[in-house]
Design an enzyme around this catalytic site. Structure first.
Site, PDB file in Angstrom:
ATOM      1  N   HIS A 173       0.809  -1.222   0.000  1.00 20.69           N
ATOM      2  CA  HIS A 173       0.000   0.000   0.000  1.00 20.69           C
ATOM      3  C   HIS A 173       0.845   1.276   0.000  1.00 20.69           C
ATOM      4  CE1 HIS A 173      -2.968   3.010   0.885  1.00 20.69           C
ATOM      5  NE2 HIS A 173      -2.389   3.263   2.046  1.00 20.69           N
ATOM      6  N   ASP A 222       1.975   5.585   6.945  1.00 19.76           N
ATOM      7  CA  ASP A 222       1.231   4.824   7.951  1.00 19.76           C
ATOM      8  C   ASP A 222       2.099   4.295   9.091  1.00 19.76           C
ATOM      9  OD1 ASP A 222      -1.400   5.071   7.053  1.00 19.76           O
ATOM     10  OD2 ASP A 222      -1.218   3.378   5.679  1.00 19.76           O
ATOM     11  N   GLU A 273       0.983   5.775  12.568  1.00 25.86           N
ATOM     12  CA  GLU A 273      -0.393   5.374  12.872  1.00 25.86           C
ATOM     13  C   GLU A 273      -0.540   3.877  13.121  1.00 25.86           C
ATOM     14  OE1 GLU A 273      -4.539   5.503  10.367  1.00 25.86           O
ATOM     15  OE2 GLU A 273      -3.292   7.296  10.356  1.00 25.86           O
ATOM     16  N   ASP A 274       0.178   3.070  12.362  1.00 31.24           N
ATOM     17  CA  ASP A 274      -0.071   1.625  12.384  1.00 31.24           C
ATOM     18  C   ASP A 274       1.063   0.767  12.924  1.00 31.24           C
ATOM     19  OD1 ASP A 274      -2.590   2.060  11.335  1.00 31.24           O
ATOM     20  OD2 ASP A 274      -1.949   1.776   9.265  1.00 31.24           O
TER      21      ASP A 274
END
Length: 178
Positions: free
Chosen positions: A36, A63, A66-67
């Site tokens: 992604h 990301d 965040e992830d």
């Protein structure tokens, strides 16, 4: 250390791959998550002609805070304050409820920096393409439609920075699940 743009991009891809190594996308194919952020950066570079290394690095890393257990300070140390700042701009606060995070994305979209808007645009395009082509398992039509409508509300707040990306999103939106 050679900090050429190519080297920086490869370091970012390696860093993101390591951070996301145990994660999978929610699609039915459960593809490796690293695909992604690489697709987001690829869309910016080849689909919109973005050559700003800060934007491309931020796309690859978008990301990680965040992830994963990555911190803004870690990104700043490895990739500089500009990249860490853009990633922080596009990072949701996972301590908030999902509905609140989604509301805040819509609300904050117009105030993002140009660089963050580019990353967010490409991210949303890749996400709606995934929801259309290979949606998360168990997502009924209504949920997919709601996702498209929410993504459009975010995109509407980002308009004015990339007519090319905005047109790509509009094409995807026109083909939303019905």
């Amino acid at each position: 250390m050679n900090d050429s743009p190519v080297n920086l991009l490869l370091r970012a891809a390696t860093f993101a791959a390591e951070k996301h190594k145990t994660q999978k996308r929610k699609n039915t194919a459960a593809t490796p998550y690293i695909n992604h952020p690489l697709e987001v950066a690829h869309l910016l570079a080849t689909g919109a002609g973005v050559t700003d290394v800060v934007v491309l690095l931020s796309a690859i890393l978008h990301d990680t805070i965040e992830d994963t257990k990555t911190t803004r300070e870690e990104l700043e140390h490895l990739f500089g304050p500009e990249v860490a700042g853009v990633v922080a701009e596009v990072t949701d606060d996972k301590l908030l409820a999902k509905t609140e995070r989604k509301r805040r994305q819509i609300e904050h979209a117009p105030s993002l920096s140009v660089r963050a808007k580019l990353v967010k645009l490409a991210d949303k395009i890749c996400n709606v393409r995934d929801v259309a082509d290979d949606p998360p398992a168990g997502w009924p039509l209504e949920r997919r439609q709601e996702y498209f409508d929410w993504a459009k509300a975010v995109i509407d707040g980002l308009r004015g920075v990339s007519p090319v990306l905005e047109a790509k999103f509009d094409d995807m939106y026109a083909r939303r699940p019905k």
